[in-house]
Design an enzyme around this catalytic site. Structure first.
Site, PDB file in Angstrom:
ATOM      1  NE  ARG A  70      33.515  23.487  -3.868  1.00  0.00           N
ATOM      2  CZ  ARG A  70      34.698  24.006  -4.239  1.00  0.00           C
ATOM      3  NH1 ARG A  70      35.549  24.432  -3.305  1.00  0.00           N
ATOM      4  NH2 ARG A  70      35.026  24.090  -5.505  1.00  0.00           N
ATOM      5  CD  GLN A 100      39.331  29.969 -14.414  1.00  0.00           C
ATOM      6  OE1 GLN A 100      39.603  30.759 -13.506  1.00  0.00           O
ATOM      7  NE2 GLN A 100      38.461  30.263 -15.364  1.00  0.00           N
ATOM      8  CG  ASN A 101      35.153  24.476 -13.908  1.00  0.00           C
ATOM      9  OD1 ASN A 101      35.286  25.605 -13.420  1.00  0.00           O
ATOM     10  ND2 ASN A 101      34.410  24.246 -14.983  1.00  0.00           N
ATOM     11  CB  VAL A 102      38.398  21.509  -8.506  1.00  0.00           C
ATOM     12  CG1 VAL A 102      39.483  22.585  -8.580  1.00  0.00           C
ATOM     13  CG2 VAL A 102      37.218  21.994  -7.664  1.00  0.00           C
ATOM     14  CG  HIS A 118      42.505  26.478 -10.281  1.00  0.00           C
ATOM     15  ND1 HIS A 118      41.473  27.331 -10.568  1.00  0.00           N
ATOM     16  CD2 HIS A 118      43.641  27.170 -10.535  1.00  0.00           C
ATOM     17  CE1 HIS A 118      41.963  28.505 -10.967  1.00  0.00           C
ATOM     18  NE2 HIS A 118      43.277  28.425 -10.954  1.00  0.00           N
TER      19      HIS A 118
HETATM   20  C1  BV8 Z   1      48.786  32.398  -7.604  1.00  0.00           C
HETATM   21  C2  BV8 Z   1      40.364  25.941  -6.622  1.00  0.00           C
HETATM   22  C3  BV8 Z   1      50.993  33.023  -7.075  1.00  0.00           C
HETATM   23  C4  BV8 Z   1      39.946  25.777  -5.209  1.00  0.00           C
HETATM   24  C5  BV8 Z   1      40.419  28.341  -7.115  1.00  0.00           C
HETATM   25  C6  BV8 Z   1      47.837  38.346 -10.404  1.00  0.00           C
HETATM   26  C7  BV8 Z   1      48.677  37.322 -10.798  1.00  0.00           C
HETATM   27  C8  BV8 Z   1      48.768  36.159 -10.050  1.00  0.00           C
HETATM   28  C9  BV8 Z   1      48.005  36.003  -8.890  1.00  0.00           C
HETATM   29  C10 BV8 Z   1      47.173  37.015  -8.499  1.00  0.00           C
HETATM   30  C11 BV8 Z   1      47.081  38.182  -9.243  1.00  0.00           C
HETATM   31  N1  BV8 Z   1      46.191  38.985  -8.622  1.00  0.00           N
HETATM   32  C12 BV8 Z   1      45.708  38.359  -7.525  1.00  0.00           C
HETATM   33  C13 BV8 Z   1      46.296  37.175  -7.409  1.00  0.00           C
HETATM   34  C14 BV8 Z   1      46.040  36.223  -6.344  1.00  0.00           C
HETATM   35  C15 BV8 Z   1      44.913  35.265  -6.662  1.00  0.00           C
HETATM   36  C16 BV8 Z   1      43.780  35.891  -7.404  1.00  0.00           C
HETATM   37  O1  BV8 Z   1      43.673  35.790  -8.621  1.00  0.00           O
HETATM   38  N2  BV8 Z   1      42.893  36.529  -6.667  1.00  0.00           N
HETATM   39  C17 BV8 Z   1      41.707  37.126  -7.261  1.00  0.00           C
HETATM   40  C18 BV8 Z   1      40.514  36.894  -6.359  1.00  0.00           C
HETATM   41  C19 BV8 Z   1      41.991  38.588  -7.495  1.00  0.00           C
HETATM   42  N3  BV8 Z   1      45.417  34.141  -7.433  1.00  0.00           N
HETATM   43  C20 BV8 Z   1      45.987  33.130  -6.782  1.00  0.00           C
HETATM   44  O2  BV8 Z   1      46.155  33.106  -5.581  1.00  0.00           O
HETATM   45  C21 BV8 Z   1      46.460  31.962  -7.627  1.00  0.00           C
HETATM   46  N4  BV8 Z   1      47.796  31.647  -7.214  1.00  0.00           N
HETATM   47  O3  BV8 Z   1      48.711  33.250  -8.424  1.00  0.00           O
HETATM   48  O4  BV8 Z   1      49.927  32.104  -6.934  1.00  0.00           O
HETATM   49  C22 BV8 Z   1      52.121  32.434  -6.352  1.00  0.00           C
HETATM   50  C23 BV8 Z   1      53.307  32.219  -7.051  1.00  0.00           C
HETATM   51  C24 BV8 Z   1      54.371  31.694  -6.373  1.00  0.00           C
HETATM   52  C25 BV8 Z   1      54.269  31.342  -5.028  1.00  0.00           C
HETATM   53  C26 BV8 Z   1      53.075  31.527  -4.346  1.00  0.00           C
HETATM   54  C27 BV8 Z   1      51.982  32.084  -5.007  1.00  0.00           C
HETATM   55  C28 BV8 Z   1      45.628  30.723  -7.388  1.00  0.00           C
HETATM   56  C29 BV8 Z   1      44.207  30.955  -7.766  1.00  0.00           C
HETATM   57  C30 BV8 Z   1      43.425  29.630  -7.706  1.00  0.00           C
HETATM   58  C31 BV8 Z   1      42.414  29.685  -6.599  1.00  0.00           C
HETATM   59  N5  BV8 Z   1      41.620  28.440  -6.620  1.00  0.00           N
HETATM   60  N6  BV8 Z   1      39.769  27.163  -7.159  1.00  0.00           N
HETATM   61  C32 BV8 Z   1      38.474  25.432  -5.108  1.00  0.00           C
HETATM   62  O5  BV8 Z   1      37.774  25.347  -6.108  1.00  0.00           O
HETATM   63  O6  BV8 Z   1      38.052  25.232  -3.961  1.00  0.00           O
HETATM   64  S1  BV8 Z   1      39.675  29.722  -7.717  1.00  0.00           S
HETATM   65  C33 BV8 Z   1      38.043  29.434  -8.157  1.00  0.00           C
HETATM   66  O7  BV8 Z   1      37.479  30.688  -8.536  1.00  0.00           O
HETATM   67  C34 BV8 Z   1      37.878  28.628  -9.407  1.00  0.00           C
HETATM   68  O8  BV8 Z   1      38.749  27.546  -9.503  1.00  0.00           O
HETATM   69  C35 BV8 Z   1      38.058  29.609 -10.514  1.00  0.00           C
HETATM   70  O9  BV8 Z   1      39.359  29.600 -10.994  1.00  0.00           O
HETATM   71  C36 BV8 Z   1      37.895  30.921  -9.844  1.00  0.00           C
HETATM   72  C37 BV8 Z   1      36.969  31.818 -10.618  1.00  0.00           C
HETATM   73  O10 BV8 Z   1      35.826  31.148 -10.746  1.00  0.00           O
HETATM   74  P1  BV8 Z   1      35.118  30.998 -12.174  1.00  0.00           P
HETATM   75  O11 BV8 Z   1      35.460  29.645 -12.677  1.00  0.00           O
HETATM   76  O12 BV8 Z   1      35.369  32.134 -13.088  1.00  0.00           O
HETATM   77  O13 BV8 Z   1      33.667  31.002 -11.632  1.00  0.00           O
HETATM   78  P2  BV8 Z   1      32.816  32.252 -11.147  1.00  0.00           P
HETATM   79  O14 BV8 Z   1      31.710  31.721 -10.303  1.00  0.00           O
HETATM   80  O15 BV8 Z   1      33.705  33.321 -10.608  1.00  0.00           O
HETATM   81  O16 BV8 Z   1      32.215  32.784 -12.518  1.00  0.00           O
HETATM   82  C38 BV8 Z   1      31.364  31.949 -13.284  1.00  0.00           C
HETATM   83  C39 BV8 Z   1      30.927  32.752 -14.469  1.00  0.00           C
HETATM   84  O17 BV8 Z   1      30.088  31.932 -15.265  1.00  0.00           O
HETATM   85  C40 BV8 Z   1      30.097  33.971 -14.076  1.00  0.00           C
HETATM   86  O18 BV8 Z   1      30.571  35.090 -14.803  1.00  0.00           O
HETATM   87  C41 BV8 Z   1      28.674  33.606 -14.483  1.00  0.00           C
HETATM   88  O19 BV8 Z   1      27.948  34.717 -14.972  1.00  0.00           O
HETATM   89  C42 BV8 Z   1      28.924  32.644 -15.619  1.00  0.00           C
HETATM   90  N7  BV8 Z   1      27.889  31.632 -15.801  1.00  0.00           N
HETATM   91  C43 BV8 Z   1      27.100  31.062 -14.864  1.00  0.00           C
HETATM   92  N8  BV8 Z   1      26.316  30.128 -15.464  1.00  0.00           N
HETATM   93  C44 BV8 Z   1      26.646  30.117 -16.783  1.00  0.00           C
HETATM   94  C45 BV8 Z   1      27.651  31.077 -16.997  1.00  0.00           C
HETATM   95  N9  BV8 Z   1      28.180  31.304 -18.212  1.00  0.00           N
HETATM   96  C46 BV8 Z   1      27.715  30.564 -19.245  1.00  0.00           C
HETATM   97  N10 BV8 Z   1      26.751  29.620 -19.109  1.00  0.00           N
HETATM   98  C47 BV8 Z   1      26.191  29.379 -17.907  1.00  0.00           C
HETATM   99  N11 BV8 Z   1      25.224  28.441 -17.796  1.00  0.00           N
END
Ligand code: BV8
Length: 251
Positions: A70, A100-102, A118
């Site tokens: 990456r 959220q982007n890294v 993140h």
């Molecule tokens: C935590 C870094 C607690 C690493 C990433 C409720 C509350 C709290 C937590 C949770 C909860 N429910 C579930 C959880 C757990 C979990 C979570 O959310 N799971 C999900 C899957 C349900 N969350 C966590 O674990 C978080 N930690 O809450 O800890 C805790 C507290 C105390 C002690 C211990 C623990 C941590 C989450 C962070 C994970 N790390 N990234 C790396 O990059 O390698 S996540 C990663 O995916 C990204 O960083 C980003 O945040 C995430 C989502 O990605 P998006 O940025 O939205 O990208 P995606 O591809 O999904 O979507 C892109 C969009 O753009 C699409 O819709 C597409 O159509 C659109 N698009 C595309 N091109 C364009 C466009 N739009 C416009 N123009 C374009 N050209």
């Protein structure tokens, strides 16, 4: 679309406190793969296989091979028009950018008042927990000389300074993101609104009375919650919005 764009442009032109939340969609036009799109990163790998501390503990080399790949991709990417507009807006008093982007493309575009929820793929911390290595250090070498890279302080294993699933966000970043929801206009751009706590920010902004909007290629779980949902590419919509917001309000 035009009426929604005009409504959002009018709000942007008047906003004293503007918060912009970005996701991978903002970097897509730069060539950085998104997580969930057609060529999304998660399609090739399962998040729980790679972006978790357990995965890293099991096989640091495998996880580093994913991150090294990456990093190599991102190193060849440049900020696009969406980053440029957001960087220009970030200079306004009261504007905050939460990403959220890294990939650090917002940094490279000169964005100010930036919260990197993140972390950064260009920064590392000590996996073996030495005190000196707990604060991230920058390492932009591509390729890295060895995988996994070593901690310069203790010689132990270094890890990417990013937040993995199941890991808490660093307190300062979480605080900055939550504080940014106290705003007049909250604009989510290019995020699937699936990952928390980032996905909860738009609801907190609404609770603060903010006008909320989303710019995304597709519907997301936030689309029904925001005041204005605009479907389109961030690199097209944001420059257009910027021009509209600069125009004096119609009499
Ligand atoms: C935590 C870094 C607690 C690493 C990433 C409720 C509350 C709290 C937590 C949770 C909860 N429910 C579930 C959880 C757990 C979990 C979570 O959310 N799971 C999900 C899957 C349900 N969350 C966590 O674990 C978080 N930690 O809450 O800890 C805790 C507290 C105390 C002690 C211990 C623990 C941590 C989450 C962070 C994970 N790390 N990234 C790396 O990059 O390698 S996540 C990663 O995916 C990204 O960083 C980003 O945040 C995430 C989502 O990605 P998006 O940025 O939205 O990208 P995606 O591809 O999904 O979507 C892109 C969009 O753009 C699409 O819709 C597409 O159509 C659109 N698009 C595309 N091109 C364009 C466009 N739009 C416009 N123009 C374009 N050209």
């Amino acid at each position: 679309m035009t009426a929604r764009l005009a409504a959002l442009a009018s709000r942007l032109g008047r906003a004293e406190r503007l918060t912009i939340l970005t996701g991978a969609g903002v970097s897509a036009a730069s060539g950085v793969p998104t997580f969930r799109g057609a060529a999304g990163l998660w399609r090739q790998y399962r998040p729980e296989d790679l972006a978790t501390p357990e995965a890293f503990g099991r096989d640091p080399r495998l996880v580093w091979e994913w991150y090294a790949g990456r990093r190599e991709t991102i190193a060849a990417c440049a900020p696009n028009a969406a980053h440029v507009v957001i960087a220009a807006w970030s200079g306004r008093p009261g504007c905050r950018v939460v990403t959220q982007n890294v990939d650090d493309l917002h940094l490279r575009a000169g964005t100010r008042n930036l919260v990197r929820m993140h972390g950064s793929i260009w920064e590392l911390t000590c996996w073996d927990g030495c005190a000196a290595g707990s604060d991230p250090w920058r390492d932009e070498r591509v390729p890295l000389p060895d995988l996994p890279p070593r901690c310069p302080h203790c010689g132990g294993v270094a890890r990417p300074a990013v937040v993995w699933f199941g890991e808490a966000l660093r307190p300062a970043q979480l605080r900055g993101a939550v504080q940014a929801t106290a705003c007049d206009v909250f604009l989510a751009v290019g995020t699937s609104a699936l990952v928390y706590p980032a996905a909860g920010l738009v609801h907190e902004a609404r609770a603060h009375g903010a006008f909320t909007a989303e710019i995304n290629l597709e519907e997301t779980p936030a689309s029904d919650a925001v005041d204005v949902a605009i479907h389109g590419a961030a690199e097209d919509i944001l420059p257009h919005l910027s021009r509209l917001a600069r125009q004096p309000p119609a009499d």
